[in-house]
Write an enzyme that holds these catalytic residues in place. Structure first.
Site, PDB file in Angstrom:
ATOM      1  CD  GLU A  21      -7.900  -5.765  12.745  1.00 61.57           C
ATOM      2  OE1 GLU A  21      -7.953  -6.889  12.229  1.00 61.57           O
ATOM      3  OE2 GLU A  21      -6.952  -4.978  12.552  1.00 61.57           O
TER       4      GLU A  21
ATOM      5  CG  ASP B 184      -1.906   1.122   1.251  1.00 59.23           C
ATOM      6  OD1 ASP B 184      -1.690   2.122   0.531  1.00 59.23           O
ATOM      7  OD2 ASP B 184      -2.913   1.023   1.986  1.00 59.23           O
TER       8      ASP B 184
ATOM      9  CG  HIS C 245      -4.424  -1.728   3.611  1.00 59.98           C
ATOM     10  ND1 HIS C 245      -3.624  -0.658   3.955  1.00 59.98           N
ATOM     11  CD2 HIS C 245      -4.763  -2.321   4.783  1.00 59.98           C
ATOM     12  CE1 HIS C 245      -3.491  -0.603   5.263  1.00 59.98           C
ATOM     13  NE2 HIS C 245      -4.166  -1.611   5.794  1.00 59.98           N
TER      14      HIS C 245
ATOM     15  CD  GLU D  96      -1.334   0.910   9.469  1.00 63.55           C
ATOM     16  OE1 GLU D  96      -2.375   1.019  10.166  1.00 63.55           O
ATOM     17  OE2 GLU D  96      -1.143  -0.003   8.671  1.00 63.55           O
TER      18      GLU D  96
END
Length: 359
Positions: free
Chosen positions: A159, A57, A299, A150
């Site tokens: 998540e 990405d 992504h 990240e």
């Protein structure tokens, strides 16, 4: 593209959108047709394919590289913490920017390979791989000058990795330290998506002549993560959530807010679409990473929330409502999402409330 950056984000006061009660157990128990094991998260990041996808990405990886290497003065002789280091690429960027030492924390088994990558690049004296959860390990330093991570998931918060970053911030970041990135904002817009909706939702009406329409209720509740054609976006965009990562608290990451969208052409609305930006703003050369449908795809793509009944709209119509986003009670890495839709136009009055789960 966003036309409403100055718009005030209003906390929702709509009935049914109080965070304490908006996700009733009887509703959320029936929201999905399956439950994903809570332990899948770290195991999934032990597979090489997911790291390949993230590294390829270019928008994502170059944004971090630019934010770090174009602000070398911040990293010179500094102690850096990389939370969720993966292959160690961000730690390597920090070392290249002149960091005195980088502690790269990673719980997944990719940490074993990251250590070899660090060694193969001659950086073992400058970067230390620490395998474990940030909440369970102890760094050999009391404070760090910069935290890089990240952490973003689909629809920004999926998540819940930001929780780990905030834990690291509260425990290790020096008072005058920096977060990379340090800002995040989420947006909503509307989309005409009849063809895809039919293939995803109406498909279940007749599957090789078999009536499987009972599946439609589950399919509607699963947000679609995909790249949206910007030509199908048919309203302005509206900010729904904004955070300062230097000060936000974990409890603030469950939120409920109002939205208002102005339709820009005669069309149909089949879904809302969400995306996010993050910013590296507390530095000499600011960098912005966007997942907007108007920009080159990442992504993360965009997140599409189909509504039960498509709405016919006219130019300048207003669609308004509320959105509530909360960690799922059974698996906090998943998100329960509730959205109301209100429209009154020449075609009549249309009001809907949908429950979704991003899992």
């Amino acid at each position: 593209m966003n036309n409403n950056k100055s718009m005030k984000i209003k906390k929702s006061t709509e009935k049914g959108f109080d965070l304490e009660t908006c996700f009733l157990k009887s509703e959320t128990d029936q929201q999905n047709g399956y439950i994903k094991d809570a332990d899948y998260y770290f195991d999934s990041y032990s597979h090489f394919s997911i790291h390949e996808e993230m590294l390829k990405d270019r928008i994502r990886t170059k944004a971090y590289q630019n934010a770090i290497l174009k602000n070398k003065q911040l990293f010179q002789n500094k102690i850096v913490l990389d939370v969720g280091a993966g292959t160690g690429i961000l730690s390597i960027f920090a070392a290249q920017a002149g960091a005195k030492h980088v502690y790269a924390v990673e719980n997944a088994n990719i940490a074993i390979h990251a250590k070899k990558i660090i060694s193969d690049n001659g950086l073992s004296e400058q970067i230390t791989i620490v395998k474990g959860k940030i909440e369970e390990i102890e760094l050999p330093v009391e404070k760090v000058d910069i935290i890089i991570s990240e952490w973003m998931g689909y629809f920004l918060l999926y998540e819940s990795m930001l929780d780990c970053v905030l834990y690291a911030r509260d425990k290790y970041l020096a008072p005058d330290g920096h977060m990379f990135p340090d800002k995040a904002i989420m947006y909503l817009s509307t989309i005409e998506d009849d063809e895809y909706r039919k293939s995803k939702i109406d498909f279940w009406d007749s599957v090789y002549g078999v009536n499987m329409s009972c599946i439609k209720q589950w399919a509607l509740r699963e947000p679609l993560v995909d790249c949206c054609n910007p030509e199908q976006i048919n309203s302005n965009s509206c900010p729904i959530f904004e955070i300062d990562i230097k000060t936000v608290k974990v409890d603030d990451l469950d939120f409920t807010h109002q939205y208002m969208l102005k339709i820009q052409k005669d069309d149909y609305v089949h879904a809302l679409v969400g995306w996010f930006d993050v910013q590296f703003s507390s530095c000499h050369v600011p960098v912005r990473l966007t997942t907007s449908p108007y920009a080159e795809s990442t992504h993360w793509k965009q997140t599409v929330f189909y509504i039960e009944e498509p709405m016919a709209v006219k130019n300048n119509d207003i669609i308004s409502g509320s959105i509530a986003v909360k960690k799922n009670a059974q698996n906090p890495r998943h998100l329960d999402i509730k959205i109301s839709y209100h429209l009154e136009n020449v075609y009549g009055k249309n009001e809907q409330i949908m429950l979704y789960r991003l899992s």
